[in-house]
Enzyme design. Sequence first.
Site, PDB file in Angstrom:
ATOM      1  CB  SER A  60      -0.090  -3.550  -6.668  1.00  0.00           C
ATOM      2  OG  SER A  60      -0.304  -4.700  -5.844  1.00  0.00           O
ATOM      3  CB  SER A  78      -7.770  -8.766  -3.335  1.00  0.00           C
ATOM      4  OG  SER A  78      -7.189  -9.330  -2.966  1.00  0.00           O
ATOM      5  CD  GLN A 133       0.059 -10.265  -5.283  1.00  0.00           C
ATOM      6  OE1 GLN A 133      -0.948  -9.714  -4.525  1.00  0.00           O
ATOM      7  NE2 GLN A 133       1.020 -10.329  -5.453  1.00  0.00           N
ATOM      8  N   GLY A 134      -2.912  -9.405  -9.921  1.00  0.00           N
ATOM      9  CA  GLY A 134      -4.985  -9.215  -9.817  1.00  0.00           C
ATOM     10  C   GLY A 134      -4.962 -10.878  -8.865  1.00  0.00           C
ATOM     11  CD  GLU A 143       1.902 -10.711  -1.598  1.00  0.00           C
ATOM     12  OE1 GLU A 143       0.996  -9.631  -1.586  1.00  0.00           O
ATOM     13  OE2 GLU A 143       1.136 -11.249  -1.480  1.00  0.00           O
TER      14      GLU A 143
END
Length: 377
Positions: free
Chosen positions: A156, A124, A121-122, A239
Amino acid sequence: MDLACSEAEEEFRAGLRAWLAAELPGLPPRPDPLDWPGRRAYDCGWQRRLYDAGYGNVHWDASPTQRLIFLEETERAGAPYVGANFVGLLHAGPTIAAEGTEEQRARWLEPVLRGDEVWCQGFSEPDAGSDLASLRTRAVRDGDAYVVTGQKIWTSHAEVADWCELLVRTDPEAPRHRGISWLALPMDAPGVTVRPLRTLAGSAEFAELFLDGVRVPVANRVGEENDGWRVTMVTLSFERGTAFVGEVVACRRLLGELARTARENGRWDDPALRRRLGRLAAGFQALWRLTQRNVSEAQATGGVPGAGGSVFKLHYSHARQELYDAAAEVLGPDALDLDREWNLDRLSSLSYTIAAGTSQIQRNIVAERILGLPKGR
């Protein structure tokens, strides 16, 4: 709402329980928790076993009750969880299933379910965490591709991922929430650099992600250009709404282990500790019932969890931290020994009030979207 299981659902439970009993003894030893390439291979191998047995798509294509039965039975049996590919199975995959084109679903969903491809996951960035809409990673259209430049953080499992669900700014002149797009980034593309980040527990499941002129096909955009914030809300609803469900079962099991340990080492004689464990047991039971409600509501409204997921995430984050504080109380001086059971999990629990949206953000969502309160100035 009737939360009782039907005869068919109990048959599903019995079949799953029998399959787990036959399958789990043949699993290889679990890898070192700090060995993420090893954990990827182990977790994806388990996902392939689930797929071959017909359980691979239970997170997406099963009734709400079947999903919860699956989580209950796999956790109670001590089966592996989604692990290294939790982003693909619980975030990106459900988002593509809900928002992707037919071609995108055909390309990406099956490899996730088979355990062939892992996602990270990109979202933040160093200056865009809780205020995610202020992200500055740019994507400039160049023919049939976007040229992406920027930086992400807390990505992550980036070090073992094949794909990244990436948020980029495609219109810097638009209001913050309206100039964002959701892209599927191939992690082996030229210009992608991954730098692992080591956590307090010594693991490196997060990374910094640097993007230097990376070309991403326009065909990899999920949703319309500049409509990425709405797509992101779908991702975040998964999520916050369903991704932690299996961990509630694990926490309820841990409570039983805490009680047994307290009886063995004499700490059960403390009435304050007994009351604390009792309150936690009631709290996790309530969270499980809330989960059943949220999942049932999602099924009735198109499969996407609603704002109730924020209620769950807010209370679960704090309950998990209190649970491991109670574990430290039961262990006494042994709580300082990182080789003892639960202690690394206690360190990990400190991040839960930040991960997947801080508790402050969840309170804002609950106040504005559920209670109808005005936004603060």
